[in-house]
Scaffold this active site. Structure first.
Site, PDB file in Angstrom:
ATOM      1  N   SER A 104       0.572  -1.420  -0.222  1.00 25.95           N
ATOM      2  CA  SER A 104      -0.176  -0.420  -0.272  1.00 25.95           C
ATOM      3  C   SER A 104       0.818   1.253  -0.254  1.00 25.95           C
ATOM      4  O   SER A 104       0.214   2.276  -0.521  1.00 25.95           O
ATOM      5  CB  SER A 104      -0.753   0.275   1.208  1.00 25.95           C
ATOM      6  OG  SER A 104      -2.349  -0.868   1.362  1.00 25.95           O
ATOM      7  N   LYS A 157       0.375   3.753  -2.572  1.00 29.01           N
ATOM      8  CA  LYS A 157      -0.826   4.535  -2.903  1.00 29.01           C
ATOM      9  C   LYS A 157      -0.346   6.642  -2.592  1.00 29.01           C
ATOM     10  O   LYS A 157      -1.129   7.329  -2.609  1.00 29.01           O
ATOM     11  CB  LYS A 157      -1.572   4.491  -1.300  1.00 29.01           C
ATOM     12  CG  LYS A 157      -2.716   3.422  -1.839  1.00 29.01           C
ATOM     13  CD  LYS A 157      -3.927   3.250  -0.805  1.00 29.01           C
ATOM     14  CE  LYS A 157      -4.231   2.104  -0.521  1.00 29.01           C
ATOM     15  NZ  LYS A 157      -4.163   0.441  -0.384  1.00 29.01           N
ATOM     16  N   SER A 194      -5.934   3.748   4.361  1.00 29.18           N
ATOM     17  CA  SER A 194      -5.095   2.721   3.088  1.00 29.18           C
ATOM     18  C   SER A 194      -6.402   1.806   2.679  1.00 29.18           C
ATOM     19  O   SER A 194      -6.541   0.878   2.368  1.00 29.18           O
ATOM     20  CB  SER A 194      -4.506   1.550   3.854  1.00 29.18           C
ATOM     21  OG  SER A 194      -3.558   1.471   3.044  1.00 29.18           O
ATOM     22  N   LYS A 240       3.818   6.372   5.494  1.00 27.50           N
ATOM     23  CA  LYS A 240       2.583   5.442   4.770  1.00 27.50           C
ATOM     24  C   LYS A 240       2.832   3.767   4.844  1.00 27.50           C
ATOM     25  O   LYS A 240       3.951   3.471   5.061  1.00 27.50           O
ATOM     26  CB  LYS A 240       2.518   5.277   3.789  1.00 27.50           C
ATOM     27  CG  LYS A 240       1.428   4.756   2.814  1.00 27.50           C
ATOM     28  CD  LYS A 240      -0.165   4.653   3.038  1.00 27.50           C
ATOM     29  CE  LYS A 240      -1.263   4.636   2.395  1.00 27.50           C
ATOM     30  NZ  LYS A 240      -1.424   2.738   3.333  1.00 27.50           N
TER      31      LYS A 240
END
Length: 433
Positions: free
Chosen positions: A60, A63, A120, A232
């Site tokens: 993820s 992203k 997320s 993140k």
């Protein structure tokens, strides 16, 4: 692949006290993460790395690029009517993180951006892709275009969210460069640093959805890091744990990317240890433009030179050096292409040496002043022209050599046959005489 020339910039002559760049026993911390990089967010200078060019699944942290492209090509206030594709795509991977968006549900791009970065949510990442490109495949193409524009050669994306695909991969180094670029996109830091958000009621959901970050270094927790500003996380079975974290301390701004970490909490321990190591040992020194070497490089193909270009630093360079390093012990080692074609992209890298030891590397910000015609050489006007010309030239040389060889061999064998006939005639006369 063109050959690179290693050119060394002469050291500056500013008074200072000499100090060793780094003691040999002062090794970086051991990590559970199989690949990592610590990069100066301002210059791209690499301070520490392990397997940073090794291809890994990002999960993820993908992203980060999705969010940056959303902000670059759309407006946070834009309305998105969620499509069937946006929702159904993520179910190919089974149960994953999502916000249960429904086909026909209307949200803003802002909601999708926060949903992708804070929670997320994979359906929110798809909603961003839908808002920007109209469909998911075209957005993946846009992601790869941006990666190519950044000069990344070991990265390829197939989706906006990072769920596993054999053709969806990156490296720690490329991911750090993507993040560094994303931080230049207006508004990106708002989402990168957010720890909570409330998605208001929609036409399909009559409740407010409150979301919060899963990045424990950004909030009060056993792994809170006081200097962390944004980040993140990612996880899939294939990728294992991944994380990108931004931290600032004492004027230093660092990015840390960890990939392929088998321990859920190990990604935090690794990141904190790597940050601490760099914050404790490095300080910033500015190298003035006048002290940075410039280079004149031939312009043209391998067989024809039409002029020169002048490549120079784009401005002062702030470099991170071990604390106590004498400025006069600093040297910058450049990798400059040996030849240049007009208007081509080049990515010269700079290695930072202190007291004879390599302490980091980063891409050079440069300007090109052309001392050559604005058009490429005539032989280069067609794609691959110079290559074809070179091939034909050498083919002619080889063919000519073969012709000469054939004539030489023919003459040799004809002479040999004549000598053999003469010997036979002599032998026959000897017998009859």
């Amino acid at each position: 692949m063109r050959k690179l020339l290693a050119l060394l910039l002469a050291a500056m002559t500013i008074a200072g006290t000499a100090a060793p760049a780094m003691a040999a026993e002062d090794a970086p911390p051991a990590t559970v993460s199989k690949a990592y990089v610590v990069m100066d967010a301002k210059t791209g200078q690499v301070l520490l790395q392990k397997n940073m060019y090794e291809k890994k699944y990002p999960a993820s942290i993908t992203k980060i690029l999705t969010t940056a492209l959303g902000l670059l090509y759309a407006d946070p206030d834009d309305k998105i009517t969620v499509s069937q594709e946006t929702v159904s795509d993520i179910w190919k991977w089974g149960e994953t993180t999502h916000l249960s968006l429904e086909p026909g549900e209307v949200i803003t791009l802002r909601d999708a951006l926060y949903g992708a970065m804070v929670e997320s949510a994979n359906d929110c990442a798809n909603a961003i892709a839908q808002a920007v490109s109209g469909n998911l495949s075209d957005f993946a193409g846009l992601m790869n275009e941006q990666a190519a524009a950044l000069g990344l050669t070991e990265t390829h994306f197939t989706n906006a969210h990072g769920l596993p695909d054999p053709e969806h991969y990156t490296t720690a180094y490329d991911m750090a460069r993507i993040t560094r670029w994303a931080m230049t996109v207006p508004g990106f830091e708002e989402y990168f640093c957010a720890t909570e958000y409330s998605i208001p009621r929609t036409n399909k959901k009559n409740v407010q959805r409150n979301i919060g970050t899963h990045h424990h270094m950004l909030v009060e927790s056993a792994y809170h890091y006081p200097y962390a500003k944004g980040g993140k996380l990612g996880w899939t079975t294939e990728a294992q744990h991944t994380a990108v974290t931004w931290a600032e301390k004492d004027g230093l701004s660092l990015l840390c990317v960890v990939l392929d970490c088998s321990d859920k909490w190990g990604k935090y321990k690794d990141t904190a240890a790597l940050f601490d190591y760099c914050f404790e040992r490095y300080s910033m020194v500015s190298v003035k433009t006048d002290d940075i070497a410039a280079y004149d490089i031939p312009v043209g193909s391998l067989t024809k030179t039409v002029g020169m270009v002048h490549i120079a630093a784009g401005g002062d360079i702030d470099v991170l050096v071990p604390k106590g390093t004498a400025v006069e012990s600093i040297a910058l080692k450049y990798q400059i292409p040996g030849r240049y074609r007009v208007n081509e992209r080049i990515d010269p890298q700079v290695e930072l040496w202190c007291g004879g030891e390599l302490v980091g590397s980063f891409p050079m910000t440069y300007t090109v002043e052309t001392y050559a015609p604005a058009e490429p050489p005539a032989e280069d006007t067609a794609a691959g022209g110079s290559v074809i010309g070179t091939v034909l030239k050498w083919a002619g040389i080889v063919l000519g050599a073969l012709v000469v060889l054939l004539f030489t061999l023919r003459a040799y064998f004809m002479a040999k046959r004549r000598r053999a006939r003469q010997r036979r005639r002599q032998a026959q006369r000897h017998r009859t005489g």
